[in-house]
Scaffold this motif. Structure first.
Motif, PDB file in Angstrom:
ATOM      1  N   PHE A 214      -8.466  -6.532  -4.503  1.00  0.00           N
ATOM      2  CA  PHE A 214      -9.874  -6.635  -3.983  1.00  0.00           C
ATOM      3  C   PHE A 214     -10.267  -5.161  -3.584  1.00  0.00           C
ATOM      4  CE2 PHE A 214      -8.022 -11.137  -3.259  1.00  0.00           C
ATOM      5  CZ  PHE A 214      -9.406 -11.548  -4.076  1.00  0.00           C
ATOM      6  N   TYR A 215     -11.661  -4.754  -3.931  1.00  0.00           N
ATOM      7  CA  TYR A 215     -12.162  -3.501  -3.509  1.00  0.00           C
ATOM      8  C   TYR A 215     -13.546  -3.955  -2.743  1.00  0.00           C
ATOM      9  CZ  TYR A 215      -9.146  -1.764  -7.176  1.00  0.00           C
ATOM     10  OH  TYR A 215      -7.829  -1.394  -7.766  1.00  0.00           O
ATOM     11  N   PHE A 216     -13.626  -3.498  -1.348  1.00  0.00           N
ATOM     12  CA  PHE A 216     -14.727  -3.774  -0.455  1.00  0.00           C
ATOM     13  C   PHE A 216     -15.671  -2.393  -0.660  1.00  0.00           C
ATOM     14  CE2 PHE A 216     -17.230  -4.953   3.165  1.00  0.00           C
ATOM     15  CZ  PHE A 216     -17.080  -6.156   2.924  1.00  0.00           C
ATOM     16  N   ILE A 217     -16.914  -3.142  -0.997  1.00  0.00           N
ATOM     17  CA  ILE A 217     -17.976  -2.095  -1.444  1.00  0.00           C
ATOM     18  C   ILE A 217     -19.003  -1.744  -0.315  1.00  0.00           C
ATOM     19  CG2 ILE A 217     -20.063  -1.598  -2.883  1.00  0.00           C
ATOM     20  CD1 ILE A 217     -18.793  -3.687  -4.966  1.00  0.00           C
ATOM     21  N   LEU A 218     -18.968  -0.519  -0.134  1.00  0.00           N
ATOM     22  CA  LEU A 218     -19.773   0.229   1.162  1.00  0.00           C
ATOM     23  C   LEU A 218     -20.624   1.199   0.922  1.00  0.00           C
ATOM     24  CD1 LEU A 218     -16.610   0.626   3.571  1.00  0.00           C
ATOM     25  CD2 LEU A 218     -18.237  -1.165   3.670  1.00  0.00           C
ATOM     26  N   GLY A 219     -21.700   1.221   1.690  1.00  0.00           N
ATOM     27  CA  GLY A 219     -22.576   2.298   1.973  1.00  0.00           C
ATOM     28  C   GLY A 219     -21.830   3.458   2.754  1.00  0.00           C
ATOM     29  N   ALA A 220     -22.438   4.700   2.370  1.00  0.00           N
ATOM     30  CA  ALA A 220     -21.992   6.021   3.168  1.00  0.00           C
ATOM     31  C   ALA A 220     -21.871   5.701   4.616  1.00  0.00           C
ATOM     32  CB  ALA A 220     -22.637   7.273   2.788  1.00  0.00           C
TER      33      ALA A 220
ATOM     34  N   GLY B 219     -14.583  -6.674  -7.197  1.00  0.00           N
ATOM     35  CA  GLY B 219     -15.142  -6.052  -5.983  1.00  0.00           C
ATOM     36  C   GLY B 219     -15.972  -7.186  -4.923  1.00  0.00           C
ATOM     37  N   LEU B 220     -15.920  -6.804  -3.804  1.00  0.00           N
ATOM     38  CA  LEU B 220     -16.908  -7.586  -3.003  1.00  0.00           C
ATOM     39  C   LEU B 220     -17.628  -6.725  -2.263  1.00  0.00           C
ATOM     40  CD1 LEU B 220     -13.324  -8.651  -1.180  1.00  0.00           C
ATOM     41  CD2 LEU B 220     -14.587 -10.024  -2.662  1.00  0.00           C
TER      42      LEU B 220
ATOM     43  N   THR C  39      -7.126  -4.173   1.129  1.00  0.00           N
ATOM     44  CA  THR C  39      -8.055  -3.774   0.181  1.00  0.00           C
ATOM     45  C   THR C  39      -8.186  -2.170   0.087  1.00  0.00           C
ATOM     46  OG1 THR C  39     -10.497  -4.221  -0.188  1.00  0.00           O
ATOM     47  CG2 THR C  39     -10.085  -3.912   2.078  1.00  0.00           C
ATOM     48  N   SER C  40      -8.951  -1.789  -0.959  1.00  0.00           N
ATOM     49  CA  SER C  40      -9.276  -0.298  -0.971  1.00  0.00           C
ATOM     50  C   SER C  40     -10.806  -0.630  -0.803  1.00  0.00           C
ATOM     51  CB  SER C  40      -8.836   0.121  -2.542  1.00  0.00           C
ATOM     52  OG  SER C  40      -7.628   0.189  -2.659  1.00  0.00           O
ATOM     53  N   PHE C  41     -11.379   0.658  -0.588  1.00  0.00           N
ATOM     54  CA  PHE C  41     -12.785   0.534  -0.290  1.00  0.00           C
ATOM     55  C   PHE C  41     -13.577   1.442  -1.195  1.00  0.00           C
ATOM     56  CE2 PHE C  41     -11.006  -0.529   3.845  1.00  0.00           C
ATOM     57  CZ  PHE C  41     -11.978  -1.416   4.093  1.00  0.00           C
ATOM     58  N   ILE C  42     -14.642   0.985  -1.819  1.00  0.00           N
ATOM     59  CA  ILE C  42     -15.424   1.902  -2.649  1.00  0.00           C
ATOM     60  C   ILE C  42     -16.766   2.043  -1.777  1.00  0.00           C
ATOM     61  CG2 ILE C  42     -17.020   1.884  -4.727  1.00  0.00           C
ATOM     62  CD1 ILE C  42     -15.132  -0.497  -5.894  1.00  0.00           C
TER      63      ILE C  42
ATOM     64  N   THR D  19      -7.978   3.772   2.155  1.00  0.00           N
ATOM     65  CA  THR D  19      -8.313   4.259   0.937  1.00  0.00           C
ATOM     66  C   THR D  19      -9.615   4.354   0.475  1.00  0.00           C
ATOM     67  OG1 THR D  19      -6.015   3.673   0.055  1.00  0.00           O
ATOM     68  CG2 THR D  19      -7.783   4.176  -1.661  1.00  0.00           C
ATOM     69  N   ILE D  20     -10.359   5.144   0.318  1.00  0.00           N
ATOM     70  CA  ILE D  20     -11.897   5.193  -0.129  1.00  0.00           C
ATOM     71  C   ILE D  20     -11.812   5.639  -1.510  1.00  0.00           C
ATOM     72  CG2 ILE D  20     -14.212   6.177   0.165  1.00  0.00           C
ATOM     73  CD1 ILE D  20     -13.329   4.562   2.734  1.00  0.00           C
ATOM     74  N   ILE D  21     -12.629   4.709  -2.470  1.00  0.00           N
ATOM     75  CA  ILE D  21     -13.035   5.845  -3.780  1.00  0.00           C
ATOM     76  C   ILE D  21     -14.393   5.729  -3.569  1.00  0.00           C
ATOM     77  CG2 ILE D  21     -12.950   4.966  -6.328  1.00  0.00           C
ATOM     78  CD1 ILE D  21     -11.025   2.437  -5.461  1.00  0.00           C
TER      79      ILE D  21
END
Length: 190
Positions: free
Chosen positions: A100-106, A5-6, A125-128, A144-146
């Protein structure tokens, strides 16, 4: 292959909300590690940020004690504006076997269509995306958003800077070691 996670940002200063988001993403998505990526110059902010040496020291203190949290200086060392595409391109070059998974707020999820080279970034990347109560994010077609539920924690770095400037308490908003560093260096005061 590691799942990494990033979490990027200015971390000016890093607060407990950043740590909760990182841990929630790690647990929900079964990540092996979460890397904190302090930006050199964020592309979406016009204000000056605290010197990178201070921000690095604060992130280092904030994540100390969690062996699954790492500090990456890739954006600091590159200098200039910190575009996520450039960072992910370089990380994939260095670590081709890792995911890699990039971590984001709404709020950032809804802005993704405007990000620099979003089509190419979506291939790297995929996004969280963290869901907040009362806030809906739209799933952009090209990425892609998880989705992950987020406990309600309403802390921001700007609020912390303002409280410090007003000589108000920031206890329980920051790790004690980060709070002590800010006091020692006299950061965020007039």
């Amino acid at each position: 292959m590691r799942k990494i996670g990033l979490i990027g940002g200015t971390f000016d200063p890093p607060h407990l909300g950043h740590l909760v988001i990182a841990e929630e993403a790690r647990e929900a998505c079964h990540l092996d590690e979460v890397w904190f990526l302090p930006s050199y110059i964020p592309p979406h902010k016009d204000r000056l940020v605290t010197d990178s040496d201070h921000r690095i020291a604060m992130v280092d203190r904030a994540i100390k004690g969690n062996p699954l949290f790492k500090l990456s200086l890739i954006e600091i060392k590159r200098k200039g504006r910190s575009y996520t595409y450039d960072t992910l391109y370089e990380l994939k070059r260095r670590y081709p076997e890792d995911e890699f998974y990039f971590i984001l707020g709404a709020d950032m999820v809804n802005d993704l269509p405007n990000w620099y080279k979003i089509d190419e970034l979506a291939k790297l990347t995929s996004f969280i995306g963290f869901k907040r109560p009362g806030y809906t994010f739209k799933q952009p077609e090209e990425v892609t958003i998880i989705p992950v539920d987020m406990p309600q924690i309403d802390i921001s770095s700007s609020m912390i800077r303002k409280r410090i400037n007003q000589h108000r308490s920031v206890r329980y908003f920051l790790c004690e070691s980060v709070k002590e560093y800010i006091e020692e260096k006299g950061l965020y005061e007039d």
